[in-house]
Design a protein around this motif. Structure first.
Motif, PDB file in Angstrom:
ATOM      1  N   PRO A  47      -2.368 -54.074  20.131  1.00 24.45           N
ATOM      2  CA  PRO A  47      -1.640 -55.339  20.044  1.00 24.45           C
ATOM      3  C   PRO A  47      -1.601 -56.050  21.268  1.00 24.45           C
ATOM      4  CG  PRO A  47      -0.123 -53.657  19.243  1.00 24.45           C
ATOM      5  CD  PRO A  47      -1.239 -52.696  20.004  1.00 24.45           C
ATOM      6  N   CYS A  48      -1.848 -57.304  20.971  1.00 25.97           N
ATOM      7  CA  CYS A  48      -1.689 -58.441  22.173  1.00 25.97           C
ATOM      8  C   CYS A  48      -1.760 -59.673  21.546  1.00 25.97           C
ATOM      9  CB  CYS A  48      -3.068 -58.347  22.883  1.00 25.97           C
ATOM     10  SG  CYS A  48      -3.189 -59.536  24.575  1.00 25.97           S
ATOM     11  N   SER A  49      -0.792 -60.706  22.088  1.00 26.17           N
ATOM     12  CA  SER A  49      -0.617 -61.853  21.542  1.00 26.17           C
ATOM     13  C   SER A  49       0.002 -62.800  22.525  1.00 26.17           C
ATOM     14  CB  SER A  49       0.242 -61.808  20.286  1.00 26.17           C
ATOM     15  OG  SER A  49       1.371 -61.180  20.481  1.00 26.17           O
ATOM     16  N   LYS A  51       2.981 -65.436  23.466  1.00 26.17           N
ATOM     17  CA  LYS A  51       4.480 -66.098  23.371  1.00 26.17           C
ATOM     18  C   LYS A  51       4.592 -67.178  23.965  1.00 26.17           C
ATOM     19  CE  LYS A  51       4.631 -62.780  20.212  1.00 26.17           C
ATOM     20  NZ  LYS A  51       4.748 -63.095  18.640  1.00 26.17           N
ATOM     21  N   ASN A  53       3.760 -68.533  20.243  1.00 25.21           N
ATOM     22  CA  ASN A  53       2.683 -68.633  19.423  1.00 25.21           C
ATOM     23  C   ASN A  53       1.668 -69.737  19.289  1.00 25.21           C
ATOM     24  OD1 ASN A  53       3.254 -65.969  18.411  1.00 25.21           O
ATOM     25  ND2 ASN A  53       4.117 -66.634  16.598  1.00 25.21           N
ATOM     26  N   GLU A 100      -6.337 -65.003  12.709  1.00 25.25           N
ATOM     27  CA  GLU A 100      -5.167 -64.886  13.367  1.00 25.25           C
ATOM     28  C   GLU A 100      -5.161 -65.568  14.757  1.00 25.25           C
ATOM     29  OE1 GLU A 100      -2.157 -63.693  12.488  1.00 25.25           O
ATOM     30  OE2 GLU A 100      -2.803 -63.752  10.527  1.00 25.25           O
ATOM     31  N   ASN A 103      -2.868 -68.242  15.609  1.00 31.54           N
ATOM     32  CA  ASN A 103      -1.408 -67.915  15.845  1.00 31.54           C
ATOM     33  C   ASN A 103      -1.185 -67.186  16.953  1.00 31.54           C
ATOM     34  OD1 ASN A 103      -0.730 -69.164  13.357  1.00 31.54           O
ATOM     35  ND2 ASN A 103      -1.413 -67.114  12.203  1.00 31.54           N
ATOM     36  N   GLY A 104      -2.195 -67.151  17.719  1.00 34.50           N
ATOM     37  CA  GLY A 104      -1.912 -66.574  19.379  1.00 34.50           C
ATOM     38  C   GLY A 104      -2.104 -64.935  19.195  1.00 34.50           C
ATOM     39  N   ASN A 105      -2.621 -64.523  18.083  1.00 32.34           N
ATOM     40  CA  ASN A 105      -2.834 -63.097  17.942  1.00 32.34           C
ATOM     41  C   ASN A 105      -4.226 -62.747  18.490  1.00 32.34           C
ATOM     42  OD1 ASN A 105      -2.810 -60.370  17.299  1.00 32.34           O
ATOM     43  ND2 ASN A 105      -2.492 -60.593  14.965  1.00 32.34           N
ATOM     44  N   SER A 107      -5.252 -59.419  18.926  1.00 30.88           N
ATOM     45  CA  SER A 107      -4.974 -57.831  19.150  1.00 30.88           C
ATOM     46  C   SER A 107      -6.504 -57.496  18.737  1.00 30.88           C
ATOM     47  CB  SER A 107      -4.240 -57.442  18.118  1.00 30.88           C
ATOM     48  OG  SER A 107      -2.959 -57.972  18.050  1.00 30.88           O
TER      49      SER A 107
END
Length: 301
Positions: A47-49, A51, A53, A100, A103-105, A107
């Motif tokens: 996981p990495c995003s 924040k 988003n 994704e 949305n800033g995802n 991963s």
């Protein structure tokens, strides 16, 4: 017909860009709070995003494995994947969730994980304002296998069972249980071995007596990866050593007969010795026949 003033359009454009830059500048890269644990052969997501988003579609996203040395795992730039310099061991095993990114995802999906994939991974993002943001993800890879039970002979009135299980990492623990879940005392400590790939094999014996179910379980567990494997065996009644009832009854009867004859001989001998001197002769004859009888009983059994 009225037209929208050019100056107003410029103002709105500059405002939009300013808001985007301010938002991007205040964002941060977030990873998991704990390490990611998986098993060899499985697929896993690191996981990495961003924040809050915000879209990462036009940013540079770089995944790097940090130990034992920095290795290029996956690179995304200019709106597409660019894995020319990717380490060969990761070829066709890494991917981002492109739908994704908006949305800033960011991963990373890693497929067919191996033990050598374990380590620290850096998720690095270069924003539109050339700001560098990153976080680190720890990946821990374990390995398990199903234990195998076999019957390894008999011991006394019991049956010796052997449990073996290889291909574990980290080193596991092994124990035997009865049908009620009670841990059984094993025949000594477990035997352990580690192969050239770093995987552990463990073996352990237990001697079990006949029960109402004759069901026994070998359990192998590894607390660090929170994984457990069990195998159950049912031992047929006819595998357990049988009591030879006829022989035991015969021996008991022979023992009783010998005791009775010896007692009788003693009483008669003493009586005859006291009553008559020639009793010695008769006593000797009696012992002779008793000896013959004992030999006969011994031959029969």
């Amino acid at each position: 017909m009225k037209t929208f003033p050019t100056s107003a359009a410029w103002c709105l454009g500059i405002l939009f860009i300013s808001v985007s830059l301010i938002t991007t500048g205040s964002s941060e890269v977030v990873g998991p709070a704990d390490r990611v644990i998986t098993l060899a052969g499985d697929d896993i997501i690191l996981p990495c995003s961003l924040k809050p988003n915000i879209s990462a579609e036009d940013m540079l996203v770089e995944w790097t494995r940090l130990n034992p040395k920095a290795e290029n795992v996956h690179l995304y730039r200019s709106g597409r994947d660019s894995n020319v310099e990717q380490v060969p061991s990761y070829r066709r095993r890494t991917s981002l969730f492109h739908e994704e990114l908006k949305n800033g995802n960011v991963s990373l999906k890693l497929t067919r994980v191996t033990l050598s994939d374990a380590g620290s991974y850096r998720c690095f993002i270069l924003t539109l304002t050339s700001q560098e943001k990153e976080t680190t993800v720890q990946l821990f890879v374990g390995a398990v296998s199903q234990p195998v039970i076999s019957i390894d002979g008999t011991k006394g009135w019991g049956v010796v069972l052997k449990c073996e299980s290889g291909g574990w990492f980290p080193e596991p623990e092994m124990e035997w249980l009865d049908s009620s879940g009670t841990i059984l005392p094993a025949d000594g400590p477990p035997e352990r071995h580690r192969d050239s790939e770093g995987l552990y094999a463990v073996r352990r014996h237990v001697t079990v007596n006949q029960t109402d179910t004759n069901r026994f379980t070998c359990r192998v567990h590894q607390q660090e990866i929170n994984h457990l494997k069990e195998t159950e065996i049912h031992v047929p009644d006819d595998v357990f050593p049988k009591l030879q009832v006829g022989l035991i009854v015969g021996l008991l009867a022979a023992g009783a007969a010998v005791g009775l004859l010896a007692a009788s001989a003693g009483v008669i001998g003493v009586y005859m010795w006291r009553k008559h001197t020639e009793g010695i002769y008769y006593f000797t004859i009696l012992l002779y026949y008793i000896t013959i009888l004992l030999c006969y009983i011994t031959i029969l059994h």
